[in-house]
Design a protein around this motif. Structure first.
Motif, PDB file in Angstrom:
ATOM      1  N   GLY A 130       0.840  -1.191   0.000  1.00  0.00           N
ATOM      2  CA  GLY A 130       0.000   0.000   0.000  1.00  0.00           C
ATOM      3  C   GLY A 130       0.870   1.234   0.000  1.00  0.00           C
ATOM      4  N   ARG A 138      -7.347   4.861  -3.514  1.00  0.00           N
ATOM      5  CA  ARG A 138      -7.776   3.500  -3.166  1.00  0.00           C
ATOM      6  C   ARG A 138      -8.969   3.524  -2.235  1.00  0.00           C
ATOM      7  N   GLN A 139      -9.010   4.548  -1.353  1.00  0.00           N
ATOM      8  CA  GLN A 139     -10.173   4.651  -0.462  1.00  0.00           C
ATOM      9  C   GLN A 139     -11.437   4.937  -1.248  1.00  0.00           C
ATOM     10  N   TRP A 142     -12.506   1.696  -2.948  1.00  0.00           N
ATOM     11  CA  TRP A 142     -13.021   0.715  -1.981  1.00  0.00           C
ATOM     12  C   TRP A 142     -14.408   1.125  -1.509  1.00  0.00           C
TER      13      TRP A 142
ATOM     14  N   PHE B  46     -11.923   3.295   9.579  1.00  0.00           N
ATOM     15  CA  PHE B  46     -11.474   2.737   8.302  1.00  0.00           C
ATOM     16  C   PHE B  46     -10.946   3.768   7.303  1.00  0.00           C
ATOM     17  N   MET B  47     -11.295   5.043   7.472  1.00  0.00           N
ATOM     18  CA  MET B  47     -10.951   5.991   6.422  1.00  0.00           C
ATOM     19  C   MET B  47      -9.972   7.072   6.863  1.00  0.00           C
ATOM     20  N   ASN B  49      -7.049   9.392   7.763  1.00  0.00           N
ATOM     21  CA  ASN B  49      -5.597   9.404   7.560  1.00  0.00           C
ATOM     22  C   ASN B  49      -4.991  10.601   8.274  1.00  0.00           C
ATOM     23  N   HIS B  65      -4.673   0.419  12.726  1.00  0.00           N
ATOM     24  CA  HIS B  65      -3.896  -0.025  11.570  1.00  0.00           C
ATOM     25  C   HIS B  65      -4.148  -1.490  11.199  1.00  0.00           C
ATOM     26  N   ARG B  68      -7.681  -2.215  10.041  1.00  0.00           N
ATOM     27  CA  ARG B  68      -7.929  -1.766   8.665  1.00  0.00           C
ATOM     28  C   ARG B  68      -7.401  -2.775   7.657  1.00  0.00           C
ATOM     29  N   HIS B  69      -6.147  -3.211   7.869  1.00  0.00           N
ATOM     30  CA  HIS B  69      -5.580  -4.187   6.933  1.00  0.00           C
ATOM     31  C   HIS B  69      -6.431  -5.445   6.895  1.00  0.00           C
ATOM     32  N   ALA B  73      -9.730  -2.578   4.380  1.00  0.00           N
ATOM     33  CA  ALA B  73      -9.761  -1.146   4.101  1.00  0.00           C
ATOM     34  C   ALA B  73      -8.388  -0.694   3.629  1.00  0.00           C
ATOM     35  N   PRO B  74      -8.332   0.235   2.676  1.00  0.00           N
ATOM     36  CA  PRO B  74      -7.032   0.693   2.188  1.00  0.00           C
ATOM     37  C   PRO B  74      -6.218   1.340   3.299  1.00  0.00           C
ATOM     38  N   CYS B  75      -4.918   1.086   3.252  1.00  0.00           N
ATOM     39  CA  CYS B  75      -4.010   1.618   4.264  1.00  0.00           C
ATOM     40  C   CYS B  75      -2.743   2.009   3.521  1.00  0.00           C
ATOM     41  N   HIS B  76      -1.877   2.737   4.224  1.00  0.00           N
ATOM     42  CA  HIS B  76      -0.629   3.120   3.545  1.00  0.00           C
ATOM     43  C   HIS B  76       0.320   1.928   3.473  1.00  0.00           C
TER      44      HIS B  76
END
Lengths: 253, 76
Positions: A130, A138-139, A142, B46-47, B49, B65, B68-69, B73-76
């Motif tokens: 990621g 990506r958010q 999703w 989840f969102m 940042n 963190h 989320r993974h 959910a998208p993560c860095h």
């Protein structure tokens, strides 16, 4: 409405707790491994003692382990609230149906909408995968897949309801075809742009565990939500019986 | 007296209907408020940042963190 909200929150908290403890035991060792692999990779790229600037750690790994369980319980509670509101809206014309099959059907639809379909389109990635630069995009993708999943499940329900005059096999096949069409529609969304530089075994195991924890959450949710619905029916029945004067005639259990 | 009773009871059932409609409206308002809180909670888990509340920085993100993974959910 309010009893439904309560049931949704209890079911969501227990479902989130079950998923959290399950992944604490099984997925965390994998995530720790993925993070060690990520650290090894970033050391390779910056060999001359360059500061590994990817993660300045705010929390220790053990705090993040606890954070996993807490995050899933909070998410479960929130999902339970939204589930209860949607359940009440869908059944507002006929609130007196059998709560057990309704809970199972609704949970199956919710599982497809927010867990299975988004997971098939954008499979979960372990820590270390990621790019921080693409996280916003990506958010959006999703979130788009979750929104399409939820709208799609409402469409499936509408197809089933509007074909009420047709035989049951026709209705069920039409609903299933609609669900598959919704799933296919998710590929209209753009692909995940990030590279996945981890071993295939780790990736597969992580994705299976991610999906398994979703399944566990919704299974526990369905059991608790439906069970509490049945219990509410049982405890309400003697009260109405007493009010109409039949209580004394009823056998004592 | 026998003519007064039906009028009285219909007025009563009218009041009861209004009362139950009010209770229903109140319940839906509570449900709507709960749904908004639930959406904010999901956003936080989840969102976020580091932009939900500036004071939280990346704390919410890093604390949730692993969740989320795992959730996908998208993560860095």
């Amino acid at each position: 409405m309010l009893p439904l909200l309560g049931r949704g929150m209890v079911a969501g908290a227990l479902g989130g707790l079950a998923a959290g403890l399950f992944s604490l035991l099984l997925a965390e060792p994998l995530m720790d491994k993925a993070i060690r692999a990520e650290e090894a990779r970033s050391h390779e790229h910056e060999p001359a003692g360059g500061a590994v600037q990817h993660h300045e750690e705010l929390f220790s790994r053990s705090t993040q382990h606890a954070g996993l369980v807490i995050a899933l319980v909070v998410a479960g509670l929130a999902i339970g609230v939204l589930f209860a509101v949607a359940y009440a809206l869908v059944h507002r014309r006929d609130p007196r149906g059998n709560p057990w099959p309704r809970a199972l059907a609704f949970c199956a639809a919710a599982f497809c909408a927010v867990s299975l379909f988004p997971a098939l389109r954008y499979p979960a990635a372990p820590p270390g995968v990621g790019d921080a630069g693409t996280v916003g995009d990506r958010q959006e993708m999703w979130l788009g897949s979750v929104v399409l999943g939820v709208l799609g499940m409402f469409l499936v329900w509408q197809v089933y309801v509007r074909l009420a005059a047709r035989p049951v096999p026709v209705r069920q096949c039409a609903a299933a075809v609609t669900a598959v069409a919704v799933l296919a529609l998710l590929w209209a969304l753009p692909d995940n742009p990030d590279p996945v530089p981890v071993s295939a075994t780790l990736l597969w195991d992580f994705r299976m565990l991610s999906l398994a924890s979703h399944v566990l959450m919704w299974a526990v949710f369905a059991g608790v939500f439906g069970g509490l619905g049945l219990r509410a029916l049982r405890t309400k029945a003697p009260v109405t019986a007493a009010a109409t004067g039949y209580a004394s005639a009823a056998p004592v259990r | 007296m026998s003519t007064a009773t039906p009028a009285h009871s219909s007025a009563q059932s009218g009041t009861a209907a209004i009362q139950s409609a009010t209770i229903e409206t109140r319940d839906w308002l509570i449900a709507a408020a709960a749904a908004i809180v639930a959406l904010i909670a999901l956003y936080a888990v989840f969102m976020d940042n580091g932009s939900l509340i500036s004071a939280t920085g990346d704390y919410l993100h890093e604390f949730a963190h692993d969740g989320r993974h795992l959730f996908g959910a998208p993560c860095h």
